[in-house]
Design a protein around this motif. Structure first.
Motif, PDB file in Angstrom:
ATOM      1  N   ARG A  96      -5.213  -1.762  10.238  1.00  0.00           N
ATOM      2  CA  ARG A  96      -4.163  -0.766   9.997  1.00  0.00           C
ATOM      3  C   ARG A  96      -3.029  -1.378   9.192  1.00  0.00           C
ATOM      4  NH1 ARG A  96       0.591   1.630  11.438  1.00  0.00           N
ATOM      5  NH2 ARG A  96       0.536   3.891  11.837  1.00  0.00           N
ATOM      6  N   LEU A  99      -4.060  -2.345   5.541  1.00  0.00           N
ATOM      7  CA  LEU A  99      -4.129  -1.205   4.627  1.00  0.00           C
ATOM      8  C   LEU A  99      -2.746  -0.867   4.084  1.00  0.00           C
ATOM      9  CD1 LEU A  99      -6.673   1.217   6.354  1.00  0.00           C
ATOM     10  CD2 LEU A  99      -7.036  -0.188   4.320  1.00  0.00           C
ATOM     11  N   GLN A 100      -1.726  -0.988   4.920  1.00  0.00           N
ATOM     12  CA  GLN A 100      -0.371  -0.723   4.450  1.00  0.00           C
ATOM     13  C   GLN A 100       0.106  -1.797   3.470  1.00  0.00           C
ATOM     14  OE1 GLN A 100       1.439   0.095   8.550  1.00  0.00           O
ATOM     15  NE2 GLN A 100       2.376   1.710   7.301  1.00  0.00           N
ATOM     16  N   SER A 103      -1.676  -1.093   0.169  1.00  0.00           N
ATOM     17  CA  SER A 103      -1.465   0.227  -0.417  1.00  0.00           C
ATOM     18  C   SER A 103      -0.806   0.216  -1.796  1.00  0.00           C
ATOM     19  CB  SER A 103      -0.645   1.096   0.546  1.00  0.00           C
ATOM     20  OG  SER A 103      -0.428   2.377  -0.003  1.00  0.00           O
ATOM     21  N   THR A 110      -7.047   2.635  -0.178  1.00  0.00           N
ATOM     22  CA  THR A 110      -6.417   2.483   1.134  1.00  0.00           C
ATOM     23  C   THR A 110      -6.146   3.841   1.784  1.00  0.00           C
ATOM     24  OG1 THR A 110      -4.290   2.245  -0.022  1.00  0.00           O
ATOM     25  CG2 THR A 110      -5.394   0.224   0.693  1.00  0.00           C
ATOM     26  N   GLN A 111      -5.785   4.824   0.971  1.00  0.00           N
ATOM     27  CA  GLN A 111      -5.551   6.161   1.529  1.00  0.00           C
ATOM     28  C   GLN A 111      -6.825   6.733   2.159  1.00  0.00           C
ATOM     29  OE1 GLN A 111      -2.609   8.231   1.624  1.00  0.00           O
ATOM     30  NE2 GLN A 111      -3.995   9.305   3.014  1.00  0.00           N
ATOM     31  N   TRP A 114      -7.619   4.818   5.338  1.00  0.00           N
ATOM     32  CA  TRP A 114      -6.645   5.221   6.355  1.00  0.00           C
ATOM     33  C   TRP A 114      -7.112   6.492   7.054  1.00  0.00           C
ATOM     34  CZ3 TRP A 114      -2.264   2.833   8.087  1.00  0.00           C
ATOM     35  CH2 TRP A 114      -1.319   3.597   8.780  1.00  0.00           C
ATOM     36  N   PHE A 119      -6.277   6.295  11.236  1.00  0.00           N
ATOM     37  CA  PHE A 119      -5.003   5.635  11.495  1.00  0.00           C
ATOM     38  C   PHE A 119      -3.815   6.567  11.275  1.00  0.00           C
ATOM     39  CE2 PHE A 119      -7.246   1.456  10.383  1.00  0.00           C
ATOM     40  CZ  PHE A 119      -7.429   1.136  11.708  1.00  0.00           C
ATOM     41  N   LEU A 126      -0.414   7.765   3.197  1.00  0.00           N
ATOM     42  CA  LEU A 126      -0.218   6.398   3.679  1.00  0.00           C
ATOM     43  C   LEU A 126       1.050   5.779   3.132  1.00  0.00           C
ATOM     44  CD1 LEU A 126      -0.995   3.718   4.972  1.00  0.00           C
ATOM     45  CD2 LEU A 126      -2.616   3.356   3.124  1.00  0.00           C
TER      46      LEU A 126
END
Length: 290
Positions: A96, A99-100, A103, A110-111, A114, A119, A126
């Motif tokens: 989680r 991914l941020q 991003s 990543t979106q 997500w 998530f 995101l």
């Protein structure tokens, strides 16, 4: 990764699934590594060093998470199914947050991940979700009892060094790992024996005052491998034979006039590129024999 319903969207709620009583050094250290890479990426991004930030994330994801932590979790779960929930919770925390961090570099990928990993809400963007800072992570880990101590970080760092060194000796499956170590380091090797054997494909560890083959010097002692012909040369020779077969096939194809006349330009270019890669791999192996 969890079933989606357990994630409850926030990092804090995922962390509630982590049972600190069931965690080991390796779990706490990977979370510490996540904290460290967050600090590094924040500093690099603040200084507009975007390439350095991306490389740091790539190193963490590939080397620390995929090549190390995920492989360790697989081995532990084989014999301890009860660890599934806390270990997957640790992985969810990492994925989680990662991914941020990624991003800004790969927003569309990543979106989608997500959303697929549940998530966030179905239509949640995101990029608009607040990311925890390194300070936030540190406080959360400390309050959850999952912060790594300096001794734990040192131990896992040395363990990874040992496993990397043994792999560098290129043992065949079933080889014996010979060790010349102090009593203290011998205890550490015994503690992590199952993990070392599983990740190096050796079958046993034995003490040896005078290793008789090529050795690796590590923080936990001198290591050698017994039972791998020529310290991995048999495996290298097999790889070399396969590469040379590919080279011969590629050359025959590129010397075939009918192929050159009929094949599309991109196919011909691909064959040339493949030949070049195989030649480079051949040279790389040959250098190890010199």
């Amino acid at each position: 990764q969890g079933d989606g319903t357990e994630n409850c969207l926030s990092f804090e709620n995922i962390l509630l699934r982590v049972d600190s009583q069931n965690l080991e050094d390796v779990d706490r250290v990977i979370l510490n590594d996540l904290l460290a890479v967050t600090e590094l990426v924040d500093r690099l991004m603040d200084n507009y060093e975007f390439q350095g930030a991306l490389l740091a994330l790539e190193h963490f994801f590939r080397d620390d998470y995929c090549d190390w932590y995920v492989e360790v979790c697989k081995i532990r779960l084989r014999n301890h199914a009860a660890l599934r929930r806390p270990l997957l919770a640790v992985q969810d925390c990492i994925l989680r947050h990662l991914l941020q961090l990624l991003s800004p570099f790969i927003p569309f990928v990543t979106q989608e991940l997500w959303r697929q990993l549940h998530f966030g809400q179905e239509e949640e963007v995101l990029h608009g979700v607040r990311r925890l800072s390194a300070a936030d992570l540190g406080q959360l880990f400390a309050s959850a009892g999952v912060a790594a101590s300096e001794s734990e970080r040192k131990t896992i760092g040395e363990l990874r060094e040992v496993i990397g060194a043994v792999r560098g000796l290129r043992p065949d499956r079933g080889s014996t790992l010979c060790v010349h170590a102090t009593e203290e380091h011998g205890k550490m090797l015994h503690k992590f024996e199952g993990l070392i054997l599983a990740l190096t494909h050796c079958s046993s560890i034995k003490n040896s005052e005078n290793p008789c083959s090529a050795v690796a010097i590590t923080s936990w002692g001198t290591l050698a491998v017994q039972g791998n012909v020529g310290d991995g040369q048999e495996q290298l020779l097999r790889e070399l034979e396969a590469i040379r077969k590919n080279i011969a096939a590629n050359r025959a194809k590129l010397e075939n006039k009918e192929f050159l006349d009929r094949a599309p330009a991109n196919v011909i270019e691909g064959a040339r590129r493949l030949l070049k890669e195989n030649l480079a791999n051949e040279e790389k192996i040959l250098r190890q024999f010199r």
